[in-house]
Design an enzyme around this catalytic site. Structure first.
Site: not given
Length: 451
Positions: A74-76, A78
């Protein structure tokens, strides 16, 4: 046979690219475990792969034997769109579950994918921590910043891809390239490219459009009339336009359309000048768009009836007045389409929150993109089955991975590391790979890793 696991699997974009590359190189694959926490994404995954990956990887400790890991963690935490708390945020620490499983199972290789913001978060320290962690586990690392638009995908999407091989150096010839900054720059670059014979094939928005989309995707009659009031009858002029209440430039605003009520020319001028001037540093540097007093507004808006005009705009809901300062009331979510794509260029980056409101003018009619078109913007083949739940598909494609980029990276790995691939993949029959000249890309990446 290569046995792999697919973590944070989403709708299976990384898996699709990985399996396609292996298929092209006559390597058999078996996904022995997949994991995804979003229930709707799991439905799409099951629809296409015959298995439901619903699970929380933070609670998983025992896995079947495998020798390759795929993970779009998951990227949220960053991303530029999120709060960018990195490892101070629970979502950011999901990388440590990747690290935990690599440490325990020691697969021979992996591919990780994340947003571009990961490379610059906390001035690069977050990314450095990740790379050092992977190296400490014995993995040689290569990473690339790549724009999907350079891989025959009609979308401006920059992501970081990290490839790791256990205890052995390897070569990847794909060079980091963040591509064009926007669709306008892309068109300009493409014109220059066309002057030369040797260039990669490119795909633009018109190439992914359905010929006969369902009428439900067309804009309402009311919204179409509002657009024509501003643009005129030739709606192709909307190509590349954004509908937004916080910016000027190549954009249309709610007060010009009359979404909350018709505005007079003086009221439209007031709002447009307010939007154009409230970002100026002469009014302060405390934030990008400032609320302004009447006195400040009078420096650029000369109509004597300024208070009467402002009062009318407040009554209609376009303007607010708090502590004697005026600010636009932004209604971006009220537009049926917030961005009309240019058919001759690439799409803006798909996101989970607003992919359902991307649009295009086709045959003179304005409409939203269909879920299938959004899947095509991620490089998903038309054979990929989509749910009937449109909103779920829009969100999934906004969160998805561009399939052709993964396929290219894995093919690159296979094509340039003959002996290494024989060790990792153990194909059922002798496998001969062509040798290539190695290249160094560290300096190229460092130039690309700019906010």
């Amino acid at each position: 046979m290569i046995k792999f696991i697919d973590l944070f699997a989403g709708t299976g974009g990384i898996r699709l690219g990985f399996e396609e590359a292996c298929k092209k190189h006559d390597i058999k694959t078996e996904c022995v475990y997949s994991s995804e926490i979003d229930k709707n994404a799991c439905k799409s995954y099951e629809l296409n792969f015959g298995e439901n990956p619903l699970s929380d990887i933070t609670q998983v400790n025992d896995l079947p034997d495998f020798n390759f890991m795929l993970a779009g963690f998951p990227c949220q935490a960053f991303s530029y769109a999120g709060k960018r708390k990195g490892f101070g945020d629970t979502r950011g620490t999901l990388f440590f579950d990747v690290e935990r499983l690599l440490k325990k199972y020691r697969p021979k290789g992996f591919v990780l994918e994340n947003v571009r913001g990961l490379t610059t978060h906390d001035k690069g320290r977050t990314f450095e921590t990740i790379v050092n962690s992977l190296k400490s586990l014995g993995y040689s690392i290569e990473y690339r910043l790549l724009n999907s638009s350079n891989f025959n995908v009609a979308q401006n999407r920059v992501r970081i891809y990290i490839v790791g091989i256990l205890n052995k150096d390897f070569i990847i010839n794909t060079i980091s390239d963040v591509g064009a900054v926007d669709s306008h720059n892309f068109k300009a670059r493409n014109v220059q490219r066309s002057l030369f014979d040797d260039f990669k094939p490119i795909k633009v928005v018109k190439d992914i459009l359905e010929e006969n989309p369902d009428p439900k995707y067309f804009c309402s009659e009311t919204f179409t009339k509002q657009l024509k009031k501003v643009i005129g009858d030739d709606l192709t002029k909307l190509h590349g336009y954004r509908l937004i209440d916080t910016r000027n430039g190549n954009s249309i605003h709610s007060w010009e359309l009359g979404i909350k009520g018709e505005c007079t020319p003086d009221e439209v001028e007031f709002m447009n000048l307010l939007i154009a001037n409230r970002r100026k540093k002469i009014f302060g540097t405390h934030q990008d768009g400032k609320a302004l007093t009447v006195e400040q507004i009078q420096t650029f808006y000369k109509n004597e009836n300024i208070k009467e005009i402002a009062g009318s705009l407040i009554e209609k809901g376009y303007l607010s007045n708090y502590e004697q300062k005026y600010n636009p009331v932004c209604g971006n979510m009220s537009f049926e389409v917030f961005k009309f794509l240019d058919p001759e260029s690439i799409s803006i980056t798909l996101t989970a929150s607003d992919t359902n409101r991307l649009g295009v003018v086709q045959n003179g009619k304005p409409r939203r993109l269909t879920p299938r078109e959004c899947a095509r913007l991620q490089g998903y083949p038309d054979s990929y089955k989509l749910q009937e739940n449109d909103n779920a598909v829009y969100k999934q494609m906004g969160n998805g991975v561009s399939v052709p980029v993964i396929e290219k990276l894995i093919s690159d790995l296979m094509d340039n590391n003959k002996e290494l691939m024989l060790d990792i993949f153990h194909p059922d029959k002798p496998y001969t790979l062509p040798s290539h000249t190695s290249k160094t890309h560290d300096q190229n990446l460092s130039k690309s890793m700019v906010c």
